[in-house]
Design an enzyme around this catalytic site. Sequence first.
Site, short mmCIF file in Angstrom:
data_model
loop_
_atom_site.label_atom_id
_atom_site.label_comp_id
_atom_site.label_asym_id
_atom_site.label_seq_id
_atom_site.Cartn_x
_atom_site.Cartn_y
_atom_site.Cartn_z
N CYS A 1 0.84 -1.21 0.00
CA CYS A 1 0.00 0.00 0.00
C CYS A 1 0.87 1.26 0.00
CB CYS A 1 -0.93 -0.03 1.21
SG CYS A 1 -1.82 1.52 1.52
N CYS B 1 0.19 3.79 2.81
CA CYS B 1 0.66 3.20 4.07
C CYS B 1 2.17 3.42 4.22
CB CYS B 1 0.36 1.70 4.10
SG CYS B 1 -1.39 1.27 4.00
#
Length: 232
Positions: free
Chosen positions: A160, A163
């Site tokens: 991600c 993230c």
Amino acid sequence: MKKLLSIALLTLVLISCSNGQTASSLSAPKFSAKLKELPDAPILDVRTPEEFSNGHLEYALNYDWNGAEFEQQIGSLDKSKPVFVYCLSGGRSSQAASNMRAEGFKEVYELEGGLMQWRSQNLPETTSNEVLPKGMSKQDFEALTNSDELVLIDFYADWCVPCKKMEPYLNEIANDLKSTVTVIRINVDENQELCKELGISSIPVLQVYKNKKITWTTTGFIEKEEVLQHLK
């Protein structure tokens, strides 16, 4: 090269219907129904092999969107027939589907929200050994959040991008505020059952707990300064 073409490919999706193509992003229940309607259509899981091994839709083929063999793999498929595509949260499958439409595929169906939405609807999946990894239990999670101090939970995945952008400042918070805040990072790929129980259907997700009670939550990329406001 694939990443440089992403914007152009997404634009092509908007005009695909006029070229006789079917551009369709389906919710998990509708995706499931469409699978039953078209049982012979290939199902492409465009995540990494490691992600795939942790759980996938039955009969899915693992064609890694970021892998070197993706173009060759889709080249073996019949472009005139329906194809299903999904990933964990929808980002990679959207890019892969756009690429496939640009290559001439006429009927590509995407799973809206990816496997996270699929799991939130309690729809079935499998692994090579038929057993899904459970990871942390809800009881374990509740024990971690049962604290007089603030507990900051970060639901993330290694692939991600948002993230990864947030990880450095979350590490800073964990170090700078360690006397008052506990930071816990939970990998959604390794804790599928927990995420399903908690209703985590997209990432990144941050949650702040105190004495087991959630006091704040947010989804998507967020700057450090805003997070700090909720840790006072």
